[in-house]
Design an enzyme around this catalytic site. Structure first.
Site, PDB file in Angstrom:
ATOM      1  N   LYS A 189      -6.924   7.846  48.239  1.00 32.96           N
ATOM      2  CA  LYS A 189      -5.880   7.018  49.085  1.00 32.96           C
ATOM      3  C   LYS A 189      -4.999   6.344  47.983  1.00 32.96           C
ATOM      4  CE  LYS A 189      -4.052   3.758  51.411  1.00 32.96           C
ATOM      5  NZ  LYS A 189      -3.182   2.575  50.790  1.00 32.96           N
ATOM      6  N   GLU A 264     -12.829  -2.972  40.962  1.00 33.79           N
ATOM      7  CA  GLU A 264     -12.078  -3.786  39.828  1.00 33.79           C
ATOM      8  C   GLU A 264     -10.922  -4.532  40.516  1.00 33.79           C
ATOM      9  OE1 GLU A 264      -9.433  -5.038  37.999  1.00 33.79           O
ATOM     10  OE2 GLU A 264      -8.622  -3.186  37.294  1.00 33.79           O
ATOM     11  N   CYS A 300      -3.940  -6.341  35.977  1.00 34.53           N
ATOM     12  CA  CYS A 300      -4.990  -7.099  36.029  1.00 34.53           C
ATOM     13  C   CYS A 300      -5.652  -7.500  34.924  1.00 34.53           C
ATOM     14  CB  CYS A 300      -6.124  -6.089  36.755  1.00 34.53           C
ATOM     15  SG  CYS A 300      -6.450  -4.414  35.877  1.00 34.53           S
ATOM     16  N   GLU A 399      -4.811 -15.626  40.032  1.00 35.61           N
ATOM     17  CA  GLU A 399      -4.061 -14.381  39.642  1.00 35.61           C
ATOM     18  C   GLU A 399      -2.654 -14.273  40.191  1.00 35.61           C
ATOM     19  OE1 GLU A 399      -5.049  -9.934  38.639  1.00 35.61           O
ATOM     20  OE2 GLU A 399      -5.454 -10.403  40.841  1.00 35.61           O
TER      21      GLU A 399
END
Length: 499
Positions: A189, A264, A300, A399
């Site tokens: 996906k 992750e 990331c 973040e």
């Protein structure tokens, strides 16, 4: 002059995006219209899968598992190597597709290894080498007697591989390569913001000779497509890279069937710049480059916290501003363009909100605004640097996923390590020092999954993942094989007597 990517769309020859189910390209009842983040132009449409489409994809993968999991090692090795070569042959085309998807400049995907098609090909080549080494152990009987105690490593089953938009080459490879090497089948996906790239990568898998049903693709937004996939009883494992919120939802969804998960989930990675750094200017360039060039901080593992010793603090800031001021934006196909816009309007608003918050948490030394002029139709934010930030500040803890760097001073090694580890995340870190002993000492003390010394790199044969809330498990190298297999113990008597 108004920025446009339409001529590139025509030259690439973009195809309509369809689902890939059981070896067939299939249309869906609904579609997603993809707009380019740099221009707002419609790039194309692709299928938006339904729950029924997800059912079909999982059923195809389940059927194919019976034959793929038992295929000869040589068959899988040959196919994975053949696919790696196809990726290399089509590298230019794939870079162009990604530039149409997410506007990451071709200059970046051709020059930075981790973002390149070559890195993805290397991941497939590396995991092809594991196929004929999926062995177990033969152990001596612990309790005595005449029998064999053995272990076998077997494929986990049907894997849902859910990809983010920012690095489709590498992240497709990191999930699909070890899954196929281990004998698993896959339902992919992709992100709705980087779909055309992944569809072509899957098409090349079919050209390499992958049997029907071994890899399937369902496209569309996370709700309902991703949700249908992570809650599906026929999925044995979910491998996901993306936001922490979605990762937590996957853990919740996995509880019903005890799915295996690899997650992750991002980071707030520190770069520790000591006074004895070999080259403070180069350290600044490395840190600022990761936050501003290419993905514009939408990575990331980017070092979005710069922890800098007070003795070189001003030198670092001056160099950082010099590097950031040289970043260029525009047409992602222009070799002179070095960075991309934010991926969508929602992310633009989010980043600008953090910047506004940061004005009260640190000293804004450059940037802090959306870019206008010829770039006004896109979601561009210029390089933004805050100095004198407390590590407790929002911009140092959360973040942001944008071109925003928080620079934090420190006095000594203990303080630097304490600040670095004072985070909910733990994905990566960098240490800039000329002292080998300090480099190793500090690296061992940092709570993060990957540490770079005087730089940072991703390697196909090294495990990648994070501590704390940066995720669960590792992908890459031998860790990938463990992540996509189960261990089975077998005991066999060598006499007619029962054990």
């Amino acid at each position: 002059m108004t920025l446009t990517v339409q001529p590139h769309r025509e030259s690439v020859g973009l195809k309509p995006g369809r689902l890939y189910l059981g070896g067939e390209w299939v249309a869906a009842s609904d579609t997603w219209t993809h707009r380019h983040p740099a221009t707002g132009e419609v790039i194309g449409e692709f299928a938006s899968a339904t729950k029924s489409d997800v059912d079909t994809a999982v059923a195809a993968a389940r059927t194919a598992f019976g034959t793929w999991s038992t295929a000869r090692a040589g068959t899988r090795v040959t196919l994975l190597h053949r696919y790696a070569e196809l990726l290399r042959e089509h590298a230019e085309e794939l870079r162009a597709l990604q530039a149409l998807d997410n506007s990451v400049p071709v200059s970046f995907t051709s020059g930075i290894y981790a973002m390149s098609v070559a890195a993805a090909a290397d991941v497939f080549d590396h995991h092809a080498g594991w196929v004929d080494k999926l062995g177990g152990q033969t152990l001596p009987p612990y309790q005595g007697g005449d029998h064999l105690a053995m272990t076998f490593r077997e494929p986990i089953g049907v894997v849902a591989a859910i990809l983010p938009w920012n690095a489709p080459f590498l992240l497709f490879a990191q999930k699909v390569a070890p899954a196929l090497a281990a004998g698993c089948t896959v339902v992919v996906k992709p992100s709705e913001y980087a779909t055309f790239t992944v569809l072509r990568m899957v098409e090349l898998l079919a050209e390499a000779g992958l049997p029907a049903g071994v890899v399937n693709v369902v496209t569309g937004p996370g709700d309902p497509v991703g949700e249908a996939l992570i809650t599906h009883a026929g999925v044995d494992k979910v491998s996901f890279t993306g936001s922490r919120a979605v990762g937590k939802r996957i853990v919740e969804a996995s509880a019903g069937t005890l799915k295996r998960v690899s997650l992750e989930l991002g980071g707030k990675s520190p770069a520790l710049v000591f006074a004895d750094a070999p080259n403070v200017g180069l350290a600044a360039a490395t840190v600022v480059g990761a936050v501003t060039l290419g993905l514009s901080g939408q990575a990331c593992v980017a070092n979005t916290r710069a922890l800098v010793h007070r003795d070189v603090y001003d030198e670092f800031l001056a160099a950082a501003q010099g590097v950031a001021s040289a970043v260029t934006y525009g047409d992602p196909f222009d070799p002179g363009v070095l960075a991309c816009p934010l991926v969508n309007e929602r992310q633009l608003d989010r980043v600008l909100g953090y910047i506004e918050r940061g004005r009260g948490e640190g000293r804004l030394v450059m940037g802090g605004q959306r870019l206008g002029g010829d770039l006004a139709a896109g979601f561009f934010v210029g390089p933004t640097i805050f100095a004198d930030v407390e590590n407790s500040a929002t911009i140092a803890q959360e973040e942001i996923f944008g071109p925003v760097l928080a620079v934090i001073p420190f006095e000594d090694e203990d303080e630097a390590v304490a600040i670095a580890n004072d985070t909910e995340y733990g994905l990566g870190a960098s240490v800039f020092t000329a002292g080998a002993q300090r480099a190793f000492r500090v690296s061992r003390r940092l709570r993060a999954g990957t540490i770079g010394i005087n730089g940072f790199q991703i390697e196909p044969h090294l495990p990648f993942g994070g501590f704390n809330q940066s995720g669960l498990g590792r992908e890459g190298g031998a860790s990938s094989i463990e992540a996509f297999t189960e261990l089975k113990s077998v005991l066999m008597p060598l006499t007619e007597e029962m054990m």
